[in-house]
Motif scaffolding. Structure first.
Motif, mmCIF file in Angstrom:
data_model
loop_
_atom_site.group_PDB
_atom_site.id
_atom_site.type_symbol
_atom_site.label_atom_id
_atom_site.label_comp_id
_atom_site.label_asym_id
_atom_site.label_seq_id
_atom_site.Cartn_x
_atom_site.Cartn_y
_atom_site.Cartn_z
ATOM 1 N N GLU A 201 0.822 -1.212 0.000
ATOM 2 C CA GLU A 201 0.000 0.000 0.000
ATOM 3 C C GLU A 201 0.854 1.260 0.000
ATOM 4 O OE1 GLU A 201 -3.227 2.366 -0.277
ATOM 5 O OE2 GLU A 201 -3.228 0.180 -0.444
ATOM 6 N N LEU A 202 1.941 1.240 0.769
ATOM 7 C CA LEU A 202 2.837 2.390 0.857
ATOM 8 C C LEU A 202 3.427 2.751 -0.502
ATOM 9 C CD1 LEU A 202 4.384 4.364 2.797
ATOM 10 C CD2 LEU A 202 6.157 2.610 2.903
ATOM 11 N N LEU A 203 3.667 1.744 -1.323
ATOM 12 C CA LEU A 203 4.335 1.956 -2.608
ATOM 13 C C LEU A 203 3.376 2.105 -3.787
ATOM 14 C CD1 LEU A 203 7.291 -0.505 -2.020
ATOM 15 C CD2 LEU A 203 7.328 1.987 -1.875
ATOM 16 N N VAL A 204 2.085 2.119 -3.512
ATOM 17 C CA VAL A 204 1.098 2.342 -4.569
ATOM 18 C C VAL A 204 1.205 3.795 -5.022
ATOM 19 C CG1 VAL A 204 -1.384 2.534 -5.021
ATOM 20 C CG2 VAL A 204 -0.489 0.562 -3.795
ATOM 21 N N PRO A 205 1.249 4.032 -6.337
ATOM 22 C CA PRO A 205 1.295 5.419 -6.809
ATOM 23 C C PRO A 205 0.117 6.214 -6.243
ATOM 24 C CG PRO A 205 1.705 3.913 -8.631
ATOM 25 C CD PRO A 205 1.291 3.068 -7.445
ATOM 26 N N VAL B 160 1.409 8.867 2.096
ATOM 27 C CA VAL B 160 2.628 8.680 2.886
ATOM 28 C C VAL B 160 3.803 8.359 1.977
ATOM 29 C CG1 VAL B 160 3.736 7.298 4.690
ATOM 30 C CG2 VAL B 160 1.344 7.972 4.932
ATOM 31 N N GLY B 161 3.585 7.475 1.015
ATOM 32 C CA GLY B 161 4.648 7.133 0.072
ATOM 33 C C GLY B 161 5.116 8.342 -0.722
ATOM 34 N N THR B 162 4.178 9.198 -1.096
ATOM 35 C CA THR B 162 4.517 10.417 -1.831
ATOM 36 C C THR B 162 5.358 11.355 -0.973
ATOM 37 O OG1 THR B 162 2.510 10.245 -3.166
ATOM 38 C CG2 THR B 162 3.547 12.413 -3.040
ATOM 39 N N LYS B 163 4.985 11.501 0.298
ATOM 40 C CA LYS B 163 5.749 12.372 1.189
ATOM 41 C C LYS B 163 7.155 11.817 1.433
ATOM 42 C CE LYS B 163 1.810 14.443 3.387
ATOM 43 N NZ LYS B 163 1.760 15.793 3.776
#
Length: 131
Positions: A7-11, A15-18
């Protein structure tokens, strides 16, 4: 851990974007520790999901990580170590493995004189690339 990492690495994941934005910023004394933590989270997530990462995310962080490895110094050794961990998980899908190997070799030399963890991580990543 796998579902959270995925989920963290889903485009588009907030949170992944930050984390990505923090990693690609130019390092300053105030940001280096946060960048190390952000890259550690990203490397841990990649390790949990066997390096499966979106091309957009990889293209966003890759140039920065190569730069960190090529310019490894005492002030960014931990960041370079985590960059090597990231590359260990993603190198198989990379278009320029020679550039990665060159950057890792430079970081390994710095690690030999400054930080055993960086030396070992760079060596481990290079070893996987030669298989």
């Amino acid at each position: 851990a796998k579902s959270v990492s995925t989920e963290l690495l889903v485009p588009g994941n907030e949170v992944g974007t930050k984390l990505t934005q923090l990693i690609v910023k130019n390092p300053s004394d105030d940001l280096v520790n946060l960048q190390v933590l952000a890259l550690t989270i990203l490397a841990n997530a990649l390790s949990a999901i066997k390096g499966k990462i979106s091309e957009d995310l990889h293209e966003a962080v890759r140039p920065k990580l190569v730069q960190v490895l090529e310019n490894a110094t005492e002030s960014n050794i931990l960041l370079a170590q985590q960059a090597a961990r990231y590359i260990e998980c993603t190198w198989q899908d990379d278009e320029d493995i020679d550039e990665l190997q060159s950057a890792l070799q430079k970081a390994q030399v710095v690690g030999q004189s400054r930080h055993m963890g960086l030396e070992r991580q760079a060596a481990a990543t290079l070893s996987k690339m030669k298989v």
